[in-house]
Design a protein around this motif. Sequence first.
Motif, mmCIF file in Angstrom:
data_model
loop_
_atom_site.group_PDB
_atom_site.id
_atom_site.type_symbol
_atom_site.label_atom_id
_atom_site.label_comp_id
_atom_site.label_asym_id
_atom_site.label_seq_id
_atom_site.Cartn_x
_atom_site.Cartn_y
_atom_site.Cartn_z
ATOM 1 N N ALA A 45 39.625 146.342 40.038
ATOM 2 C CA ALA A 45 38.806 145.484 40.894
ATOM 3 C C ALA A 45 38.912 143.996 40.555
ATOM 4 O O ALA A 45 39.098 143.181 41.468
ATOM 5 C CB ALA A 45 37.357 145.943 40.851
ATOM 6 N N PRO A 46 38.831 143.572 39.302
ATOM 7 C CA PRO A 46 38.934 142.133 39.029
ATOM 8 C C PRO A 46 40.294 141.558 39.445
ATOM 9 O O PRO A 46 40.365 140.448 39.991
ATOM 10 C CB PRO A 46 38.741 142.020 37.519
ATOM 11 C CG PRO A 46 38.017 143.263 37.134
ATOM 12 C CD PRO A 46 38.483 144.319 38.085
ATOM 13 N N LEU A 52 42.943 138.717 46.258
ATOM 14 C CA LEU A 52 42.380 138.523 47.596
ATOM 15 C C LEU A 52 41.910 137.082 47.784
ATOM 16 O O LEU A 52 42.157 136.464 48.830
ATOM 17 C CB LEU A 52 41.210 139.475 47.845
ATOM 18 C CG LEU A 52 41.545 140.902 48.205
ATOM 19 C CD1 LEU A 52 40.279 141.746 48.210
ATOM 20 C CD2 LEU A 52 42.219 140.965 49.556
ATOM 21 N N ALA A 53 41.205 136.558 46.781
ATOM 22 C CA ALA A 53 40.709 135.182 46.868
ATOM 23 C C ALA A 53 41.867 134.195 46.982
ATOM 24 O O ALA A 53 41.801 133.232 47.748
ATOM 25 C CB ALA A 53 39.848 134.859 45.657
ATOM 26 N N GLU A 54 42.959 134.436 46.236
ATOM 27 C CA GLU A 54 44.129 133.568 46.320
ATOM 28 C C GLU A 54 44.821 133.690 47.674
ATOM 29 O O GLU A 54 45.166 132.685 48.297
ATOM 30 C CB GLU A 54 45.144 133.930 45.234
ATOM 31 C CG GLU A 54 44.769 133.468 43.855
ATOM 32 C CD GLU A 54 45.794 133.905 42.820
ATOM 33 O OE1 GLU A 54 46.828 134.519 43.188
ATOM 34 O OE2 GLU A 54 45.556 133.656 41.641
ATOM 35 N N HIS A 55 45.025 134.909 48.124
ATOM 36 C CA HIS A 55 45.773 135.146 49.355
ATOM 37 C C HIS A 55 45.071 134.567 50.585
ATOM 38 O O HIS A 55 45.702 133.956 51.445
ATOM 39 C CB HIS A 55 46.015 136.642 49.552
ATOM 40 C CG HIS A 55 46.795 136.978 50.785
ATOM 41 N ND1 HIS A 55 48.136 136.721 50.893
ATOM 42 C CD2 HIS A 55 46.403 137.525 51.959
ATOM 43 C CE1 HIS A 55 48.547 137.104 52.101
ATOM 44 N NE2 HIS A 55 47.505 137.604 52.754
ATOM 45 N N GLN A 59 36.844 132.381 48.412
ATOM 46 C CA GLN A 59 36.140 133.129 47.374
ATOM 47 C C GLN A 59 35.313 134.262 47.965
ATOM 48 O O GLN A 59 34.843 135.133 47.257
ATOM 49 C CB GLN A 59 35.228 132.199 46.586
ATOM 50 C CG GLN A 59 35.971 131.163 45.785
ATOM 51 C CD GLN A 59 35.025 130.232 45.049
ATOM 52 O OE1 GLN A 59 33.817 130.254 45.252
ATOM 53 N NE2 GLN A 59 35.584 129.418 44.177
ATOM 54 N N HIS A 60 35.143 134.257 49.275
ATOM 55 C CA HIS A 60 34.317 135.264 49.931
ATOM 56 C C HIS A 60 35.091 136.534 50.272
ATOM 57 O O HIS A 60 34.479 137.574 50.529
ATOM 58 C CB HIS A 60 33.696 134.693 51.205
ATOM 59 C CG HIS A 60 32.865 133.480 50.965
ATOM 60 N ND1 HIS A 60 31.680 133.518 50.273
ATOM 61 C CD2 HIS A 60 33.062 132.181 51.300
ATOM 62 C CE1 HIS A 60 31.169 132.310 50.201
ATOM 63 N NE2 HIS A 60 31.992 131.470 50.809
ATOM 64 N N ALA A 61 36.404 136.484 50.283
ATOM 65 C CA ALA A 61 37.218 137.638 50.698
ATOM 66 C C ALA A 61 36.901 138.907 49.898
ATOM 67 O O ALA A 61 36.751 139.985 50.493
ATOM 68 C CB ALA A 61 38.699 137.298 50.630
ATOM 69 N N PRO A 62 36.789 138.843 48.565
ATOM 70 C CA PRO A 62 36.466 140.075 47.827
ATOM 71 C C PRO A 62 35.107 140.673 48.225
ATOM 72 O O PRO A 62 34.943 141.888 48.249
ATOM 73 C CB PRO A 62 36.454 139.640 46.361
ATOM 74 C CG PRO A 62 37.292 138.412 46.328
ATOM 75 C CD PRO A 62 37.097 137.739 47.644
#
Length: 121
Positions: A45-46, A52-55, A59-62
């Motif tokens: 998960a981390p 996800l946040a990078e792609h 910061q909300h994507a996860p």
Amino acid sequence: MIVAGVFIGVNNTVTTQAVMTVSPVERPVASASYGFVRFIGGGLAPFVAGRLAEHFDSQHAPFYLGAAAVLLGAVILTAAHRQLGEAERAQAAELAAAGPVTARRERLEESALAEDLGSAT
């Protein structure tokens, strides 16, 4: 933290019992499989959250993915509610037919499993 831990612990116990109840395999196999899936998810998960946040450059994507997973889980539990009830009734009837010694052993096994899961969290 303590209040959140209480809810997580109760949820863990209920979910574990549900998995053990509806599993078509023996309890040790079901328990090991469930533990593997749960802990591998916790380990990945981390990493996945960071990717996800990078792609998506957000910061909300996860959190959106987490919300989607919760909704999917609620749908699955709603759909499987009847099967869980049927499995519990079948398990109770099987224990009643097996006699008091087997029922006591089953309760002791469940208690030991709950203690093991409680110490793992």
